[in-house]
Design an enzyme around this catalytic site. Structure first.
Site, PDB file in Angstrom:
ATOM      1  N   TYR A   1      -9.566 -10.565  -7.146  1.00 40.05           N
ATOM      2  CA  TYR A   1      -8.569 -10.954  -8.144  1.00 40.05           C
ATOM      3  C   TYR A   1      -8.926 -12.269  -8.825  1.00 40.05           C
ATOM      4  CZ  TYR A   1      -6.610  -7.263  -5.453  1.00 40.05           C
ATOM      5  OH  TYR A   1      -6.464  -6.055  -4.816  1.00 40.05           O
TER       6      TYR A   1
ATOM      7  N   HIS B   1      -2.845   3.085  -6.043  1.00 42.62           N
ATOM      8  CA  HIS B   1      -3.529   1.915  -5.473  1.00 42.62           C
ATOM      9  C   HIS B   1      -3.819   0.876  -6.550  1.00 42.62           C
ATOM     10  CE1 HIS B   1      -5.459  -0.134  -2.180  1.00 42.62           C
ATOM     11  NE2 HIS B   1      -6.523  -0.361  -2.926  1.00 42.62           N
TER      12      HIS B   1
ATOM     13  N   HIS C   1      -4.460  -8.688   3.602  1.00 44.50           N
ATOM     14  CA  HIS C   1      -5.906  -8.561   3.741  1.00 44.50           C
ATOM     15  C   HIS C   1      -6.373  -9.234   5.030  1.00 44.50           C
ATOM     16  CE1 HIS C   1      -6.641  -8.054  -0.874  1.00 44.50           C
ATOM     17  NE2 HIS C   1      -6.352  -6.911  -0.274  1.00 44.50           N
TER      18      HIS C   1
ATOM     19  N   ARG D   1      -1.127  -1.586  -6.945  1.00 42.37           N
ATOM     20  CA  ARG D   1      -1.281  -2.703  -5.996  1.00 42.37           C
ATOM     21  C   ARG D   1      -2.242  -3.739  -6.572  1.00 42.37           C
ATOM     22  NH1 ARG D   1      -1.658  -4.431  -0.446  1.00 42.37           N
ATOM     23  NH2 ARG D   1      -3.797  -4.732   0.248  1.00 42.37           N
TER      24      ARG D   1
ATOM     25  N   ARG E   1       0.862  -1.192   0.000  1.00 42.21           N
ATOM     26  CA  ARG E   1       0.000   0.000   0.000  1.00 42.21           C
ATOM     27  C   ARG E   1       0.890   1.230   0.000  1.00 42.21           C
ATOM     28  NH1 ARG E   1      -2.138  -3.597   3.837  1.00 42.21           N
ATOM     29  NH2 ARG E   1      -4.314  -4.218   3.478  1.00 42.21           N
TER      30      ARG E   1
END
Length: 360
Positions: free
Chosen positions: A342, A308, A333, A311, A205
């Site tokens: 994803y 972001h 996460h 990422r 991040r």
């Protein structure tokens, strides 16, 4: 020391005194469990709500600090409906469904605390009637929907390396007629490419990148130690691995960090900037990194690309080669539900991914 958390804690301390006493009490109650960044967003949401209450005549308070519990207790359902309409139609900037949902959730958290947890001196709830308990907040963040919005807006396959190469070389050609832009690019291209490479090869991040210190890097093991979001233990840093590509870019940047940015010994930050008029390099800010990526993305031909989304780009590529649990751990996460995005972003099966990568 978590730099971004310290900045947000300072901002929270500045804003909290302008809130009613019961909001300040709520913040103190939540501080051990929620990050200052999250609570700062809560306070901003309450600021918007209290300003609206006063402008609509639903509170007689002269300032937000003077809003009373009785005024919250006597709110009607049509008042909340009116606030919802205000958030979605106001002229100075409408809010997305996700933002409206978050702002209402912030209010629900406060009202729940006041009606179910906080007590007065006689052990009665501070708030006798909770209007927000009647408000249904539909879940907006569905992994499949999020994935659909990201389609075409992230980097895929060879684009990951192409973007890093563009920062190194292509951008300079595009601005060669602009002496000021070209000079700035020559000064910063190695650093900028290193930041993009690190995110695209680890999934960090932007706040984690900002907080990185020199001591957090283990080049031999291709590992970083970072403060992960949601972890309130100030003494613990999570080990995060990065790919070999990022190691090369880090080594290149570290060779010139000291001399090019005139970094004093006291400055421990990994990524630094030498701002106009300053004699010493200082830690880069989150805003500076965000603006830097947007600048390159527009010229690269991906105007919707943000820091972001770098990422997200890494995560999609990483998921092709690993299972959902490894991807969850790499990204930090809290649950696999977030990581499901994803799975929806790629149509390729795991077997195809393994075949495609087997010769690398």
């Amino acid at each position: 020391m978590n730099i971004q958390k310290d900045i947000d804690r300072a901002r929270l301390d500045e804003k909290a005194p302008a809130m009613p006493w019961f909001v300040q009490q709520f913040i103190d109650y939540k501080l051990p469990d929620l990050s200052p960044s999250t609570l700062l967003e809560y306070v901003r949401d309450y600021e918007t709500f209290f300003n609206w209450l006063r402008s609509e005549g639903l509170s007689q308070a002269a300032s937000n600090r003077d809003v009373t519990l009785l005024e919250l207790e006597t709110l009607r359902m049509d008042s909340i409906t009116g606030y919802r309409l205000y958030l979605t139609t106001r002229r100075e900037g409408t809010n997305s469904r996700i933002t409206v949902s978050r702002k209402l959730s912030s209010l629900r958290s406060l009202f729940h605390y006041l009606s179910q947890i906080a007590e007065d001196e006689d052990f009665y709830p501070l708030l006798k009637r909770n209007i927000m308990a009647k408000v249904e907040i539909k879940r907006i963040h569905k992994p499949k929907d999020t994935a659909a919005k990201l389609k075409g807006k992230i980097l895929e396959e060879e684009e990951l390396q192409d973007f890093i190469t563009y920062i190194h070389e292509g951008y300079g050609h595009d601005v060669e007629n602009n002496k000021q832009a070209l000079y700035a690019h020559e000064q910063n291209k190695v650093r900028d490419a290193c930041i993009a490479s690190l995110i695209l090869n680890s999934g960090l991040r932007v706040s984690e990148v900002v907080n990185l210190n020199l001591a957090d890097i283990d080049l031999n093991n291709k590992m970083l130690h970072v403060y992960r979001k949601g972890n309130n233990d100030e003494t613990f840093k999570t080990p995060v691995y990065f790919r070999a590509q990022a190691k090369d870019d880090l080594e290149h940047y570290l060779q010139l960090r000291q001399t090019r940015y005139k970094v004093p010994k006291k400055e421990k930050a990994l990524f630094v900037a030498l701002r106009n008029g300053q004699n010493e390099g200082q830690r880069m800010t989150k805003r500076a990194i965000q603006a830097m990526i947007i600048k390159y993305a527009k010229r690269f031909g991906k105007p919707s690309l943000t820091v972001h989304k770098l990422r997200h780009s890494f995560a999609t590529d990483y998921y092709l080669q690993n299972d959902i649990y490894k991807t969850k751990e790499q990204l930090g996460h809290a649950s696999t539900e977030t990581t499901e995005v994803y799975a929806h972003l790629t149509d390729k099966t795991m077997s195809e991914a393994i075949e495609r990568r087997s010769d690398e």
